[in-house]
Design a protein around this motif. Sequence first.
Motif: not given
Length: 1280
Positions: A1134-1137, A1214-1220
């Motif tokens: 999974l990759s989420l914002s 699980v990888s979480v990224y910042r907006h943009g």
Amino acid sequence: TLCFVFSSEAMEERYEHKTQSRIQEVVRIYKLSLSRRAFTLDGNCVRTKMGDKYVHEEPMIRGPKFLVRLRSHTVFENTPIKLFCTVGGFPTPDVKWYIDLETCVLLCIYRCSTDDTAQYTAVACNIHGQASSQASIIVKTLFPSLSHSLSPNLSAAMLPKIQYTKINITFLEKFGPVFATEGESASLTATMTLNPNLANLQPEAQWYRDDTRLFDSKWVKIDTGRGVTTLTLPNLFKDDEGLYTIRMVTKGGSAEHSAFVSVSDGPPPVPGAPGAPMDIKIHDANRDYVIVSWKPPNTTTEGPILGYFVDKCEVGTENWTQCNDHPIKICKYPVSGLFEGHSYYFRIRAVNSQGISKPSRMSDPIAALDPTEFERLHAKKLGGKLDVVSYHDDVEADGKPPGAPSGIYASETDRTYVVLSWKAPAYSSKAPMWYYIEKCMADSGAWQRVNTQIPIRSPRYAVFDLAEGKQYKFRVLSANMYGVSEPSEPTGPIETQELKGVPSAPGQVISTRETNTSVLIQWAPPKEPNNLIGYYIDQCVKGSKDWTSANHKPHKNTKFVVSGLTTGETYMFRVQAINELGLSDESQESAPLTVKAALTHPSAPYDIAMLNCDGHSMVLNWKKPSHSGGANIKEYYVDKRRSGTTMWREVHIKPITERLYKRVYNVIELSTQIQSNTNVGLCLFSSHSVCPLGPAYDLTFSEVRDNSLVVEWKKPVYTGSGPITGYHVEYAKKGTSDWTTANETAVSHRFLKVTGLEAGTSYVLRVRAVNAAGVGMASMASDPVTAKAVEGSQEVSCVVDEKSGDIVLSFESCQLNEGSQFIWKKDYKEITDFSKGKMHFKILNVHHLSKLIFKNAEKEDFGTYSVSVTNTEGVSSSYTISAEELAKMLALSYDIRHPIIPLKSELAYKILERGRMRFWLQAEEISSNVTYKFFANNKELSGMGHDVSSGIIEFIMDHFTEENEGTFTCQITDGGGKAQSSLVLIGDGKRGQLMFSLGISLLPLSTTGPHFSEFLSLQVGDDCSVSLVCKVITLVIKCTATGIQLQCHMKYYTSEMNITWCHGETKLSHSDKMMIGGTPAMATMEVIEPVEKDKGMYSIVITDRENSHKRTLDLSGEGQFISLSLSLSLSLSLSLSLSLSLSLSLSLSVKMGMETTHGFLSFLTFDFVFQYVVSLDQGKFASLTIKGVSMEDSGRYTMIVQNKYGGESVDIVVSVYRHGEKIPEAKPTLTPKILIPPKVPIEIPQPKTQPAPSPAPSTPSPAPPKAGRGVKSPTPTRRK
């Protein structure tokens, strides 16, 4: 007999030869006649032993005696003179010659002159006394008129003054203080060099103990030669204790060295017995008695002495006999009953309440002889020549009684005896003469004869058994076979000594510093000495009561140097006086004194240098003294004088404390002196135009090794036109001017490690500063330093403390002297009290060990840390901490300071019989000091227990109902470590389900694992016997890596037994599908890769000749729970914002028949908070929801599905990224599954329809333990 022959007239040589021959003949005849002679006394015939006595004359002990005395002569000038005498005595006497009572160096006079006219004296000495003989030599002038015409200085000019060669003696190796015990041996060796070393002018080695010269004997061995002299004491006694001095004596001077030898008491024969007495002396030896005296031992730790025993042994035998039946309390005893002419040894033993001491060293041999024997020799001349030598009483007389003695007096008085001496009357007769002594009290006239049975032949006698402190009168009568003389004139009142007791205590004791290991003690003598013998000194470390003896032999003076003390330790001292009766009370204790070297004057400063001069003032610097004199240098005085003059004047009134001095002058030329006559020389003032920089100064060295060293310096006082940009270090071998630059590139800091040195080579170094204008003046060359590591030096170590987590730099010094301090530096800048607080340092010094502790280390603390020890031979070391090493140590420090107790298993529960519930967890390791708390729905419960060996902590809840459902938490604290584990139990009344917060645990309500089919109960027999009865299921099932294994435990197994496994009604045989085996204690059958058709009833039948036994197990799923396999499928990445909710859903496929709720599913790697929601649908679908996703939620998540037969686990990333931010495309991959084996074997109850098997023949079981009624079944054993 010893004859000393010197010069006399040539015409008398034949006469003297005949005289000697005649004397020898007379003595030979006289000995023969004496051996056959007998005399009658009181009608009894007694055989004399005179012949035997003369046969053994040489080994007997006696003082010197002139048998032939010197004769006076009158001679003319230029004629030889020979003086003749014969001396007897044993040991052999030493003879010294004197001229007019001055020591005579030149004994032989071959050509005498008028200056030789004098009285000549020969003195013979041995250890028992001395004797002398005198003769006058008169030298006449043959031509008196001629002699007056000669110049008076003519003879003196012919004999020039002798100039002795001066030999310089230097001790290379000296002996130090020796501390030994009785019975051991000790050697004192001194090595020396002679300059000049002449073979015919070697010095004489003279050894002394307390100013008494020592010679080779049974107790002392001396060996000297080739520049080495050694004194050996082969068998030490306390008599050997004292100050030993070696004196190397030459005619041009002498050199000496001294050290103290301490000899302590050896192990006593009986614990608590006193030490042995010492220093035995023999007084007033006579025909049949001697007086023995000695010195008492010290009793610092032993009980008081009650008395002494005196032993004697005749020379030539080894039979010691005790002389006194009861202990005597004083240190003097008259021993009587000796045989005349026999020699004896004596020794002493001390007695106290605990026992008898070891014997003292035996005395020198002493002979029982009449000291006046040779005074009675009578010589008769016939025809002018010596003809006959005989005793006075051997000459014929007219048969009359002798005359009365005269001159009676007391030569020695004591408490109970008096030694009388008198002058014998003129007597010449063959009849023997003897004496009677009479006594009376001074205030009465009643005379009483003392010796009624024993005749006295010598004019000396000891009268014993007198009253103490009384006055007596004595008189003497002489007698022979013809009668008794008139009594002599009585003596005046002679008072015996009165026992006054032991001395009073000595006065004030003062201790002063002497050396690093010794202290000088002084004290006031006692006011009442009472025949003082000496003193004993005791020492004690401050704060303890353990007093020990500093000396073991009485010391005569009121000063004593206590050696062998510990440097830096604080001691107290006390003194006791001693006499014949014992020891006095202790003196007052001295003030505490720390052992340090005595202060002396410091040596002179040196190498005065001018650091700056601008035409109006100059700045001076100098090197500190090489020797501080035992204390830190506090101040300096500066003197000056004008060039060309000799008058020195003080520059200032107040002293200065720094070695940097600035002075303003209006003169042109000046010379300076710092406390000594060391001159800086002529200093011409000039401008700085020719020199861009002044010299550096104060070069110091540290970390000197075989091939490297570290040099530090101070920056120049005059910095020139621009700032200093660096420094160059130069070095050269001592004695050369070939300078080598150690660093081609200038260094900005003021220290440098110089490498590439030759081991053992001495170097001098200098430093030049550099700025934009160029290279400055070189500093003054340093003192020579040798590239050689200090012996025993160690390096700094760096560790992280396992308990506190502190970073610690440790250094152990191989040397530590008085005043030594550890100086720590960072990057060679001293760590002061201010920097300690700024950098969070702590310095801890314990004896030779110093530690630099980082209390709160930071990333900026990397660098070079060095330590040096002052007042040593340059002991120092350093350690460089890099940034990478510091980061690793900080991480390790954090882990140690914030420990987490590792858990083998989280908080779990187990349903016990009769509604009880067991909560437990297991830690990797716990100590006996572990503490813990158990909370149920935020309410603390008591009653927990633990097992240190297994690390299990458990809590038993007696009644678990639906009201107890909720959250259960266990908190653990052990030392600095902590741990916490929680469990959420939610009940479902229809199915009895229990759910966990971090997963879901579904367990059957029936007992799992081995259990009791019938609980423990009591049965009372007809004979009133009580039995405890219970039934245990022994057939169990266990999951393996390849399938399911059925196990049947047996009490015993023999070869006659047959085992048959059945599936339903079908017998099973061993195959690849069905693996049958076992051990003597257990039979097994394993189903490999079970499938649906493998369900059913399994049984085992064991038969022997008489009986059969059968056990069954239902694996059909009817009424019992069974699982043959678990399967888990998941493929997810999974990759989420941010700011989203993440829901992980997956399908769980579990083949568990009807009881699908008896599995276990959990998500790991996150703490239980409300951000995470776990759900389970129909026992097959599980999901984890993360609310409010943040960057911290990135990571690997693990899901486990498990029941008691095993399980599987998978990982989810699980990888979480910042907006943009660009989210990479997720590529689903197959996540590997991990199989989890079962934790314990599973036990399945037997069907109720199965009849009970018939009992198998076996040995009787042990009787069950007795118990009262109502005893419950014990709790099952814990799992480890």
